[in-house]
Structure formats: structure tokens, C-alpha cells
Scaffold this motif. Structure first.
Motif, PDB file in Angstrom:
ATOM      1  N   SER A  14      26.929  -3.363 -27.410  1.00  0.00           N
ATOM      2  CA  SER A  14      27.061  -2.874 -28.736  1.00  0.00           C
ATOM      3  C   SER A  14      25.666  -2.309 -28.956  1.00  0.00           C
ATOM      4  O   SER A  14      24.799  -3.116 -28.699  1.00  0.00           O
ATOM      5  CB  SER A  14      27.829  -3.750 -29.826  1.00  0.00           C
ATOM      6  OG  SER A  14      26.893  -4.942 -29.820  1.00  0.00           O
ATOM      7  N   PHE A  15      25.642  -1.352 -29.949  1.00  0.00           N
ATOM      8  CA  PHE A  15      24.521  -0.697 -30.296  1.00  0.00           C
ATOM      9  C   PHE A  15      24.518  -0.338 -31.772  1.00  0.00           C
ATOM     10  O   PHE A  15      25.319  -0.159 -32.559  1.00  0.00           O
ATOM     11  CB  PHE A  15      24.274   0.851 -29.552  1.00  0.00           C
ATOM     12  CG  PHE A  15      24.328   0.581 -28.263  1.00  0.00           C
ATOM     13  CD1 PHE A  15      23.129   0.477 -27.635  1.00  0.00           C
ATOM     14  CD2 PHE A  15      25.447   0.812 -27.426  1.00  0.00           C
ATOM     15  CE1 PHE A  15      23.125   0.359 -25.970  1.00  0.00           C
ATOM     16  CE2 PHE A  15      25.359   0.786 -25.748  1.00  0.00           C
ATOM     17  CZ  PHE A  15      24.421   0.419 -25.360  1.00  0.00           C
ATOM     18  N   ASP A  16      23.340  -0.601 -32.275  1.00  0.00           N
ATOM     19  CA  ASP A  16      22.838  -0.518 -33.837  1.00  0.00           C
ATOM     20  C   ASP A  16      22.686   0.856 -33.956  1.00  0.00           C
ATOM     21  O   ASP A  16      22.817   1.408 -35.251  1.00  0.00           O
ATOM     22  CB  ASP A  16      21.517  -1.269 -34.234  1.00  0.00           C
ATOM     23  CG  ASP A  16      21.738  -2.727 -34.098  1.00  0.00           C
ATOM     24  OD1 ASP A  16      23.208  -3.245 -34.080  1.00  0.00           O
ATOM     25  OD2 ASP A  16      20.865  -3.500 -33.992  1.00  0.00           O
ATOM     26  N   LYS A  17      21.987   1.556 -33.084  1.00  0.00           N
ATOM     27  CA  LYS A  17      21.736   2.903 -33.305  1.00  0.00           C
ATOM     28  C   LYS A  17      22.468   3.771 -32.359  1.00  0.00           C
ATOM     29  O   LYS A  17      22.986   3.213 -31.253  1.00  0.00           O
ATOM     30  CB  LYS A  17      20.299   3.374 -33.117  1.00  0.00           C
ATOM     31  CG  LYS A  17      19.453   2.647 -34.044  1.00  0.00           C
ATOM     32  CD  LYS A  17      17.821   3.204 -33.879  1.00  0.00           C
ATOM     33  CE  LYS A  17      17.271   2.292 -32.672  1.00  0.00           C
ATOM     34  NZ  LYS A  17      16.092   2.510 -32.393  1.00  0.00           N
ATOM     35  N   ALA A  47      32.202   2.654 -26.155  1.00  0.00           N
ATOM     36  CA  ALA A  47      31.025   1.697 -26.598  1.00  0.00           C
ATOM     37  C   ALA A  47      30.303   2.845 -27.859  1.00  0.00           C
ATOM     38  O   ALA A  47      29.215   2.377 -28.318  1.00  0.00           O
ATOM     39  CB  ALA A  47      30.007   1.781 -25.409  1.00  0.00           C
ATOM     40  N   GLY A  48      30.957   3.620 -28.298  1.00  0.00           N
ATOM     41  CA  GLY A  48      30.700   4.658 -29.456  1.00  0.00           C
ATOM     42  C   GLY A  48      29.381   5.442 -29.038  1.00  0.00           C
ATOM     43  O   GLY A  48      28.822   5.982 -29.804  1.00  0.00           O
ATOM     44  N   ALA A  49      29.390   5.831 -27.744  1.00  0.00           N
ATOM     45  CA  ALA A  49      28.291   6.687 -27.266  1.00  0.00           C
ATOM     46  C   ALA A  49      28.841   8.207 -27.305  1.00  0.00           C
ATOM     47  O   ALA A  49      29.923   8.365 -27.304  1.00  0.00           O
ATOM     48  CB  ALA A  49      27.900   6.510 -25.790  1.00  0.00           C
ATOM     49  N   THR A  50      27.884   9.116 -27.507  1.00  0.00           N
ATOM     50  CA  THR A  50      28.283  10.474 -27.399  1.00  0.00           C
ATOM     51  C   THR A  50      27.744  11.105 -26.137  1.00  0.00           C
ATOM     52  O   THR A  50      27.128  10.461 -25.392  1.00  0.00           O
ATOM     53  CB  THR A  50      27.859  11.354 -28.361  1.00  0.00           C
ATOM     54  OG1 THR A  50      26.123  11.134 -28.500  1.00  0.00           O
ATOM     55  CG2 THR A  50      28.375  11.024 -29.799  1.00  0.00           C
ATOM     56  N   LEU A 146      25.031   2.273 -19.927  1.00  0.00           N
ATOM     57  CA  LEU A 146      25.054   1.509 -21.142  1.00  0.00           C
ATOM     58  C   LEU A 146      24.392   0.335 -21.321  1.00  0.00           C
ATOM     59  O   LEU A 146      23.389  -0.025 -22.269  1.00  0.00           O
ATOM     60  CB  LEU A 146      26.183   1.500 -21.829  1.00  0.00           C
ATOM     61  CG  LEU A 146      27.138   2.887 -22.091  1.00  0.00           C
ATOM     62  CD1 LEU A 146      28.601   2.702 -22.087  1.00  0.00           C
ATOM     63  CD2 LEU A 146      26.494   3.539 -23.338  1.00  0.00           C
ATOM     64  N   HIS A 147      24.444  -0.419 -20.072  1.00  0.00           N
ATOM     65  CA  HIS A 147      23.811  -1.937 -20.222  1.00  0.00           C
ATOM     66  C   HIS A 147      22.215  -1.465 -19.955  1.00  0.00           C
ATOM     67  O   HIS A 147      21.586  -2.475 -20.475  1.00  0.00           O
ATOM     68  CB  HIS A 147      24.446  -2.634 -18.824  1.00  0.00           C
ATOM     69  CG  HIS A 147      25.754  -3.338 -19.274  1.00  0.00           C
ATOM     70  ND1 HIS A 147      25.811  -4.400 -20.107  1.00  0.00           N
ATOM     71  CD2 HIS A 147      26.860  -2.990 -18.734  1.00  0.00           C
ATOM     72  CE1 HIS A 147      27.026  -4.564 -20.103  1.00  0.00           C
ATOM     73  NE2 HIS A 147      27.723  -3.923 -19.348  1.00  0.00           N
ATOM     74  N   LEU A 148      21.826  -0.744 -19.123  1.00  0.00           N
ATOM     75  CA  LEU A 148      20.316  -0.473 -19.078  1.00  0.00           C
ATOM     76  C   LEU A 148      19.910   0.085 -20.285  1.00  0.00           C
ATOM     77  O   LEU A 148      18.863  -0.482 -20.582  1.00  0.00           O
ATOM     78  CB  LEU A 148      20.262   0.497 -17.758  1.00  0.00           C
ATOM     79  CG  LEU A 148      20.224   0.065 -16.420  1.00  0.00           C
ATOM     80  CD1 LEU A 148      20.599   0.975 -15.244  1.00  0.00           C
ATOM     81  CD2 LEU A 148      19.543  -1.196 -16.077  1.00  0.00           C
ATOM     82  N   ILE A 149      20.484   0.915 -21.020  1.00  0.00           N
ATOM     83  CA  ILE A 149      20.209   1.315 -22.424  1.00  0.00           C
ATOM     84  C   ILE A 149      19.758   0.081 -23.119  1.00  0.00           C
ATOM     85  O   ILE A 149      18.903   0.117 -23.891  1.00  0.00           O
ATOM     86  CB  ILE A 149      21.093   2.491 -22.856  1.00  0.00           C
ATOM     87  CG1 ILE A 149      21.039   3.691 -22.109  1.00  0.00           C
ATOM     88  CG2 ILE A 149      20.641   2.594 -24.251  1.00  0.00           C
ATOM     89  CD1 ILE A 149      22.150   4.445 -22.392  1.00  0.00           C
ATOM     90  N   ALA A 150      20.944  -0.944 -23.383  1.00  0.00           N
ATOM     91  CA  ALA A 150      20.816  -1.875 -24.087  1.00  0.00           C
ATOM     92  C   ALA A 150      19.700  -2.906 -23.914  1.00  0.00           C
ATOM     93  O   ALA A 150      19.171  -3.163 -24.583  1.00  0.00           O
ATOM     94  CB  ALA A 150      22.124  -2.830 -24.102  1.00  0.00           C
TER      95      ALA A 150
END
Length: 166
Positions: A14-17, A47-50, A146-150
Motif C-alpha cells: 500500500s502507498f501513502d502517495k 494497488a491504486g497506481a496509475t 510495485l514491491h520495488l517501489i515500496a
């Protein structure tokens, strides 16, 4: 056989931004590519990503497009998609090895990339792997990015001071 092995899948982070992904796809095998993109988009959305999607001629061009975007655009991560099917020449090995090597080198330089370029013996294998309701390798590549971004966001700003670390 790999199909009899249970696979563990990490829950999506999950992401705050907001997160912005670039999907770079080679549509050489259009039906396969479309299924990979469908799976990747669904996971990114969950995951809420664009997502933005661009197409390149072949798998060898995928790392170059990602490198250009990493230098010139504002993306948090990348999803590399395409399909390479073994043929009668050594071209298969060249395309598989060089596209993978390019993606790996970009990752080692800090780009958050999920590699969903299928390397298969035949189209039937590709169809099974690309199916968004089946093995969903496109979705898996998006999840990896997404996991790497987190991870990157979690470690951002963690280093302090200058010089060498003990």
C-alpha cells in the motif's frame, strides 16, 4: 512439473502517495501482449497506481525505452512486457539474454522494474502464461514493480552523513 508446486504471492503493498507506472510492451505477438497488459493494469489498479502504456517494436527495445523514460520522464516504476518464442536460430537466445540483461542493469542502477517478458518454447506456453485469469505473468510483473517501489520509498532518505558506512 512446476504446475504441481504451490507458489507464494506477496500481498500488494500500500502507498501513502500516488504511484505512476509505465508499461512498456512489445506487441509482436499482439494477443499475448494484450493479455499481459490487461493483467498488469488490473494489478496496478488494485494497488491504486496509475498507468501509462507505450509500445515498442520488439523485446530488445523495451530496456531502451525504460532507460529513456527513467532519464526523461516522471515514473515511479516500470513494467516490461512482451513475448519471445523459440525459433530455429540463435536469435532467440540473443533477444532473451540481451533484453533481460538490459532490464537487470537498469534495475541495478535503481529503476524499479517488473520483468514480464515471456521466454517460451511455443505460443501455447505463452497463452497460458499471459492469461490474466491464469498464470497472469503481466500482473506478476506489475506486482514486482510495485514491491520495488515500496522498498525504494521505504529506504528513501534513510542514508545520512557522508563518506563510507561501517
Amino acid at each position: 512439473m512446476a504446475s504441481s508446486i504451490t507458489h507464494h504471492t506477496l500481498p500488494l503493498p500500500s502507498f501513502d502517495k500516488p504511484v505512476k507506472l509505465l508499461i512498456v510492451v512489445s506487441p509482436y505477438y499482439k494477443e499475448i501482449a494484450d493479455n499481459l497488459v490487461t493483467g498488469a493494469k488490473a494489478v496496478a489498479e488494485a494497488a491504486g497506481a496509475t498507468v501509462d502504456v507505450i509500445e515498442v517494436p520488439g523485446a530488445l527495445e523495451v530496456p531502451t525505452a525504460i532507460a529513456l523514460a527513467e532519464r526523461m520522464a516522471k515514473y515511479d516504476g516500470y513494467v516490461a512486457l512482451g513475448c519471445v518464442v523459440r525459433g530455429e536460430t540463435t536469435h532467440y537466445e540473443t533477444v532473451c539474454n540481451d533484453s533481460s540483461r538490459g532490464i537487470t542493469l537498469l534495475g541495478l542502477q535503481g529503476a524499479c522494474i517488473g520483468n514480464g517478458i515471456l521466454t517460451v518454447e511455443n505460443i501455447d506456453q505463452a497463452i497460458v502464461r499471459a492469461d490474466a485469469n491464469g498464470q497472469n505473468k503481466g500482473g506478476g510483473a506489475a506486482a514486482a514493480a510495485l514491491h520495488l517501489i515500496a522498498l525504494a520509498r521505504g529506504w528513501a532518505g534513510a542514508a545520512s552523513g557522508i563518506g563510507f558506512r561501517a
